[in-house]
Design a protein around this motif. Structure first.
Motif, PDB file in Angstrom:
ATOM      1  N   CYS A  97      44.169  53.676   1.269  1.00 14.34           N
ATOM      2  CA  CYS A  97      43.728  54.778   1.885  1.00 14.34           C
ATOM      3  C   CYS A  97      42.660  55.642   1.084  1.00 14.34           C
ATOM      4  O   CYS A  97      42.965  56.798   0.974  1.00 14.34           O
ATOM      5  N   PHE A 103      45.015  57.246   9.978  1.00 15.99           N
ATOM      6  CA  PHE A 103      44.490  56.992  11.458  1.00 15.99           C
ATOM      7  C   PHE A 103      44.135  58.338  12.289  1.00 15.99           C
ATOM      8  O   PHE A 103      43.171  58.332  12.722  1.00 15.99           O
ATOM      9  N   GLU A 104      45.025  59.373  11.979  1.00 20.73           N
ATOM     10  CA  GLU A 104      44.708  60.520  12.689  1.00 20.73           C
ATOM     11  C   GLU A 104      43.737  61.316  12.062  1.00 20.73           C
ATOM     12  O   GLU A 104      43.062  61.679  12.717  1.00 20.73           O
ATOM     13  N   LEU A 123      40.571  50.163  16.768  1.00 21.13           N
ATOM     14  CA  LEU A 123      41.855  50.006  16.053  1.00 21.13           C
ATOM     15  C   LEU A 123      42.548  50.888  16.751  1.00 21.13           C
ATOM     16  O   LEU A 123      42.330  52.073  17.260  1.00 21.13           O
ATOM     17  N   GLU A 124      44.038  50.587  16.734  1.00 22.82           N
ATOM     18  CA  GLU A 124      44.999  51.419  17.400  1.00 22.82           C
ATOM     19  C   GLU A 124      45.994  51.753  16.408  1.00 22.82           C
ATOM     20  O   GLU A 124      46.240  51.090  15.267  1.00 22.82           O
ATOM     21  N   VAL A 125      47.009  52.750  16.522  1.00 22.70           N
ATOM     22  CA  VAL A 125      47.837  52.979  15.624  1.00 22.70           C
ATOM     23  C   VAL A 125      48.914  52.201  15.435  1.00 22.70           C
ATOM     24  O   VAL A 125      49.448  52.441  14.251  1.00 22.70           O
ATOM     25  N   LYS A 150      49.370  55.935   9.786  1.00 26.17           N
ATOM     26  CA  LYS A 150      49.368  56.832  10.761  1.00 26.17           C
ATOM     27  C   LYS A 150      48.511  58.186  10.444  1.00 26.17           C
ATOM     28  O   LYS A 150      47.869  58.654  11.182  1.00 26.17           O
ATOM     29  N   PHE A 176      40.776  52.646   4.970  1.00 24.90           N
ATOM     30  CA  PHE A 176      42.018  52.133   4.833  1.00 24.90           C
ATOM     31  C   PHE A 176      42.109  51.256   3.505  1.00 24.90           C
ATOM     32  O   PHE A 176      42.874  51.228   2.982  1.00 24.90           O
ATOM     33  N   ASN A 197      48.922  48.199  12.050  1.00 29.17           N
ATOM     34  CA  ASN A 197      49.539  48.228  10.700  1.00 29.17           C
ATOM     35  C   ASN A 197      50.534  46.904  11.095  1.00 29.17           C
ATOM     36  O   ASN A 197      50.500  46.145   9.955  1.00 29.17           O
TER      37      ASN A 197
END
Lengths: 156, 156
Positions: free
Chosen positions: B87, A48-49, A17-19, A45, B83, A22
């Motif tokens: 979330c 994600f972080e 998964l990349e930021v 974000k 998520f 979404n």
């Protein structure tokens, strides 16, 4: 025909998964699994972080169809550090879903194998997951066996 | 008689795992649950510190009998950041065990309630665990309901 099928296969890229995912329909995909409202880019974000802080101990993988730029499958695994099994580790697979328009292409199997391989490479002695009785044959094809029962307590 | 019973209750302290608990029979207790060789103090400390890095996201609780200085019950919970569910977070309870000499005093219930309360206070929308069908009535008394099935793949 074969060429066309190969092209489809070639366009389905598995990766972490990349930021920016979404924008690629990641949350809409999760909505096919359970309750999941839209998430702002900021909130996405942030979560994600938070997860990225765990490094390889929490891995979310996706399959992107690079033709459409859409995420069509996902699943996650996190690595639990234990004292049992001689300070062993266990992998927990969660939130596996394949887009309803992309079924029948073994994408679920690719996701589960990717996650199980990740857990194995992290030194886990096992990987576990919970599913419905209906999904049992699928996970058996992925090399899993039924063991226990899942109990749940909801707070909301 | 009542006084004696109260004394027993009073001597059973619930708290978080401490780095010195290897000396108090923590690993011997886990051995009643599954395969678990002795662990050197150094290895124990190393794993303890790896888990401590997660802070409140991975909580191991124990009950110590302060008369004997022995750990007589334990269980753990870790908080998974998701998520889905806007979330949301899910608590995962693992490795619950009560010493065979300390059964019948509701220590298992105290452990599970402590861990579920921790998950709730951390903002989880649910807490889950896997158990045998045999242990289902115990977890039902703790407020859990059967939901899915657990699938496992062993690497060793």
């Amino acid at each position: 025909m074969m060429q066309s099928e190969n092209s489809v296969e070639d366009s389905l890229h598995i990766r972490k998964l990349e930021v920016t995912d979404n924008e690629k329909g990641f949350i809409e995909l999760l909505r096919q699994l359970t309750v999941c409202d839209s998430v702002s880019d900021e909130k996405f974000k942030e979560r994600f972080e938070e997860i990225a802080k765990y490094g390889d101990d929490h891995c979310i993988c996706v399959i992107e169809d690079v033709r459409s730029g859409k995420i069509v499958a996902t699943g996650s695994v996190f690595i639990e550090k234990k004292f049992v099994r001689n300070c062993g580790k266990a992998g927990h697979i969660e939130d596996v879903v394949v887009d309803s328009s992309a079924r029948g292409m073994q994408l679920g199997k690719r996701i589960v194998e990717y996650l199980a391989d990740h857990a194995h490479s992290m030194g886990c002695y096992k990987v576990i997951l919970d599913c419905t009785e209906e999904n049992r044959p699928f996970y058996e094809k992925c090399g899993f066996k039924k063991k226990e029962i899942q109990m749940v307590k909801y707070f909301v």
